[in-house]
Write a protein that holds these residues in place. Structure first.
Motif, PDB file in Angstrom:
ATOM      1  N   GLU A 236       0.763  10.429   3.001  1.00 28.35           N
ATOM      2  CA  GLU A 236       0.907  11.135   1.730  1.00 28.35           C
ATOM      3  C   GLU A 236       1.721  10.310   0.727  1.00 28.35           C
ATOM      4  O   GLU A 236       1.370  10.229  -0.454  1.00 28.35           O
ATOM      5  CB  GLU A 236       1.590  12.488   1.967  1.00 28.35           C
ATOM      6  CG  GLU A 236       1.847  13.299   0.705  1.00 28.35           C
ATOM      7  CD  GLU A 236       0.571  13.600  -0.079  1.00 28.35           C
ATOM      8  OE1 GLU A 236       0.675  13.720  -1.325  1.00 28.35           O
ATOM      9  OE2 GLU A 236      -0.506  13.688   0.537  1.00 28.35           O
ATOM     10  N   ALA A 237       2.784   9.664   1.185  1.00 29.40           N
ATOM     11  CA  ALA A 237       3.606   8.847   0.300  1.00 29.40           C
ATOM     12  C   ALA A 237       2.807   7.674  -0.262  1.00 29.40           C
ATOM     13  O   ALA A 237       2.930   7.327  -1.438  1.00 29.40           O
ATOM     14  CB  ALA A 237       4.833   8.337   1.050  1.00 29.40           C
ATOM     15  N   LEU A 238       1.971   7.058   0.564  1.00 29.24           N
ATOM     16  CA  LEU A 238       1.153   5.938   0.101  1.00 29.24           C
ATOM     17  C   LEU A 238       0.108   6.398  -0.915  1.00 29.24           C
ATOM     18  O   LEU A 238      -0.201   5.676  -1.866  1.00 29.24           O
ATOM     19  CB  LEU A 238       0.482   5.253   1.290  1.00 29.24           C
ATOM     20  CG  LEU A 238       1.428   4.487   2.216  1.00 29.24           C
ATOM     21  CD1 LEU A 238       0.688   4.032   3.469  1.00 29.24           C
ATOM     22  CD2 LEU A 238       2.049   3.291   1.504  1.00 29.24           C
ATOM     23  N   ARG A 239      -0.415   7.581  -0.719  1.00 26.72           N
ATOM     24  CA  ARG A 239      -1.364   8.113  -1.702  1.00 26.72           C
ATOM     25  C   ARG A 239      -0.671   8.344  -3.047  1.00 26.72           C
ATOM     26  O   ARG A 239      -1.221   8.046  -4.108  1.00 26.72           O
ATOM     27  CB  ARG A 239      -1.995   9.415  -1.187  1.00 26.72           C
ATOM     28  CG  ARG A 239      -3.131   9.200  -0.197  1.00 26.72           C
ATOM     29  CD  ARG A 239      -3.914  10.485   0.035  1.00 26.72           C
ATOM     30  NE  ARG A 239      -3.126  11.453   0.782  1.00 26.72           N
ATOM     31  CZ  ARG A 239      -3.126  11.548   2.107  1.00 26.72           C
ATOM     32  NH1 ARG A 239      -3.859  10.715   2.820  1.00 26.72           N
ATOM     33  NH2 ARG A 239      -2.395  12.467   2.715  1.00 26.72           N
ATOM     34  N   ARG A 240       0.566   8.859  -3.005  1.00 25.50           N
ATOM     35  CA  ARG A 240       1.315   9.081  -4.242  1.00 25.50           C
ATOM     36  C   ARG A 240       1.626   7.751  -4.935  1.00 25.50           C
ATOM     37  O   ARG A 240       1.500   7.635  -6.157  1.00 25.50           O
ATOM     38  CB  ARG A 240       2.617   9.841  -3.954  1.00 25.50           C
ATOM     39  CG  ARG A 240       2.427  11.278  -3.521  1.00 25.50           C
ATOM     40  CD  ARG A 240       3.712  12.082  -3.735  1.00 25.50           C
ATOM     41  NE  ARG A 240       4.898  11.425  -3.186  1.00 25.50           N
ATOM     42  CZ  ARG A 240       5.339  11.590  -1.948  1.00 25.50           C
ATOM     43  NH1 ARG A 240       4.682  12.400  -1.113  1.00 25.50           N
ATOM     44  NH2 ARG A 240       6.430  10.976  -1.536  1.00 25.50           N
ATOM     45  N   LEU A 241       2.023   6.756  -4.149  1.00 21.75           N
ATOM     46  CA  LEU A 241       2.309   5.438  -4.720  1.00 21.75           C
ATOM     47  C   LEU A 241       1.068   4.852  -5.386  1.00 21.75           C
ATOM     48  O   LEU A 241       1.140   4.249  -6.453  1.00 21.75           O
ATOM     49  CB  LEU A 241       2.811   4.483  -3.641  1.00 21.75           C
ATOM     50  CG  LEU A 241       4.265   4.619  -3.218  1.00 21.75           C
ATOM     51  CD1 LEU A 241       4.556   3.717  -2.015  1.00 21.75           C
ATOM     52  CD2 LEU A 241       5.198   4.270  -4.363  1.00 21.75           C
TER      53      LEU A 241
ATOM     54  N   ALA B 291       3.359  11.994   6.794  1.00 19.50           N
ATOM     55  CA  ALA B 291       4.254  11.812   5.649  1.00 19.50           C
ATOM     56  C   ALA B 291       4.051  10.443   5.012  1.00 19.50           C
ATOM     57  O   ALA B 291       4.068  10.307   3.775  1.00 19.50           O
ATOM     58  CB  ALA B 291       5.707  11.978   6.094  1.00 19.50           C
ATOM     59  N   THR B 292       3.839   9.422   5.839  1.00 15.79           N
ATOM     60  CA  THR B 292       3.595   8.084   5.311  1.00 15.79           C
ATOM     61  C   THR B 292       2.270   8.031   4.557  1.00 15.79           C
ATOM     62  O   THR B 292       2.180   7.443   3.475  1.00 15.79           O
ATOM     63  CB  THR B 292       3.597   7.045   6.450  1.00 15.79           C
ATOM     64  OG1 THR B 292       4.893   7.023   7.061  1.00 15.79           O
ATOM     65  CG2 THR B 292       3.259   5.659   5.935  1.00 15.79           C
TER      66      THR B 292
ATOM     67  N   THR C 288      12.049   2.878   1.935  1.00 15.98           N
ATOM     68  CA  THR C 288      11.537   2.589   0.597  1.00 15.98           C
ATOM     69  C   THR C 288      12.062   3.623  -0.394  1.00 15.98           C
ATOM     70  O   THR C 288      12.728   4.593  -0.020  1.00 15.98           O
ATOM     71  CB  THR C 288       9.995   2.618   0.569  1.00 15.98           C
ATOM     72  OG1 THR C 288       9.545   3.980   0.649  1.00 15.98           O
ATOM     73  CG2 THR C 288       9.397   1.822   1.716  1.00 15.98           C
TER      74      THR C 288
ATOM     75  N   LEU D  62       8.818   4.966   5.528  1.00 17.21           N
ATOM     76  CA  LEU D  62       7.399   4.842   5.831  1.00 17.21           C
ATOM     77  C   LEU D  62       7.246   4.212   7.206  1.00 17.21           C
ATOM     78  O   LEU D  62       7.965   3.266   7.554  1.00 17.21           O
ATOM     79  CB  LEU D  62       6.699   3.974   4.783  1.00 17.21           C
ATOM     80  CG  LEU D  62       6.827   4.437   3.324  1.00 17.21           C
ATOM     81  CD1 LEU D  62       6.047   3.508   2.404  1.00 17.21           C
ATOM     82  CD2 LEU D  62       6.362   5.875   3.164  1.00 17.21           C
TER      83      LEU D  62
ATOM     84  N   VAL E 117      10.440   5.835  -1.800  1.00 17.91           N
ATOM     85  CA  VAL E 117       9.792   7.136  -1.602  1.00 17.91           C
ATOM     86  C   VAL E 117      10.061   7.688  -0.203  1.00 17.91           C
ATOM     87  O   VAL E 117       9.377   8.593   0.256  1.00 17.91           O
ATOM     88  CB  VAL E 117       8.271   7.032  -1.850  1.00 17.91           C
ATOM     89  CG1 VAL E 117       7.991   6.732  -3.311  1.00 17.91           C
ATOM     90  CG2 VAL E 117       7.631   5.986  -0.942  1.00 17.91           C
ATOM     91  N   GLY E 118      11.059   7.144   0.472  1.00 21.51           N
ATOM     92  CA  GLY E 118      11.396   7.615   1.810  1.00 21.51           C
ATOM     93  C   GLY E 118      11.045   6.605   2.880  1.00 21.51           C
ATOM     94  O   GLY E 118      10.612   5.480   2.603  1.00 21.51           O
TER      95      GLY E 118
END
Length: 276
Positions: A262-267, A259-260, A223, A228, A225-226
């Motif tokens: 955290e990325a989902l929280r940022r999204l 890491a996934t 994705t 996932l 954001v990296g």
């Protein structure tokens, strides 16, 4: 004499035999399960005896026949259908519809979706939408089939890093569903998905598709954001007596690594509307 089904033209005994054989049971095994004689099962299958409505429902329960097909059995024997099939917009299903939406929303910031028996999208939460960038517009036209969306070359497939493994998992899952339900639409979908180009190269996990990784089969998605990584669970209604509810499933995706998550929280924070 057994009455032919209006939809199949087959007598009820032949349909019973078909379901028994599909479940891999002998007449004796089914008789023991249902607490009847094997002779009675034989007479029902050959049409020498006509099943009562109660016996037919009892055997269908033991054979784990889907509710939709139980109605077909009843009609083949000359009885009225028992199980209703309502639209999700029906007022009678308001409470269950609200429950589905509550589960989907409550799962955010992680993706979740509800599908019907043919894997057509019924509803989804906002987290799923963030993952569907770059999809061919025609695949997003209702009704959206989520398995086609996953494995189609113009869908998510190019961004699934372990495509060979994920493809094998989805096809096996769909094949099992076909075996359980005998649904021709699912069988055609299975053939369609198998016909899509098979993944090649190490970037898509070429090799032993069934090789275990961790404790569950992951979905590894590239994705903006990296990468996932997800695993999923399936939720179904426990005691449905409505065909629509019996065929509804909620698939919830969970982060397989920190890491996934955290990325989902940022999204989720990026997609949230500004505070008033």
């Amino acid at each position: 004499m057994a009455t032919p089904s209006p939809s199949t033209g087959r007598p009820v005994g032949a349909l019973l035999r078909q379901w028994r054989e599909r479940r891999g049971l002998s007449q004796l095994h089914l008789a023991c399960r249902a607490d009847v004689s094997s002779r009675h099962v034989s007479f029902l299958e050959t049409g020498r005896s006509q099943p009562s409505r109660e016996m037919l429902l009892h055997l269908a329960e033991e054979l784990e026949v889907p509710l939709r097909e139980r109605n077909a059995l009843l009609m083949a024997a000359g009885y009225a259908p028992v199980y209703a099939e309502r639209s999700l917009d029906d007022p009678a299903l308001q409470a269950t519809r609200e429950a589905v939406e509550l589960v989907l929303k409550g799962h955010e910031p992680y993706p979740a979706l509800a599908v019907d028996r043919h894997w057509s999208l019924v509803s989804a939460n906002r987290a799923l939408g963030a993952l569907l960038t770059g999809i061919a517009p025609e695949l997003l036209q209702p009704p959206v089939n989520v398995l086609r969306l996953s494995l189609h070359p113009a869908g998510l497939a190019p961004r699934i890093l372990n495509l060979a493994q994920w493809r094998a998992h989805l096809l096996a899952r769909l094949r099992h569903q076909v075996d359980l339900t005998a649904d021709p639409v699912l069988s055609a979908l299975h053939d369609e998905l198998r016909g899509y180009p098979a993944p090649e190269g190490p970037a898509h996990g070429k090799g032993r598709e069934s090789e275990p990784v961790g404790v569950v089969v992951p979905l590894r998605l590239e994705t903006a954001v990296g990468v996932l990584s997800f695993f999923s669970t399936i939720t179904v209604f426990g005691t449905p007596i409505d065909i629509t509810l019996s065929e509804l499933a909620i698939e919830s995706f969970f982060p397989a690594d920190p890491a996934t998550a955290e990325a989902l929280r940022r999204l989720s924070e990026m997609a949230a509307p500004p505070a008033a």
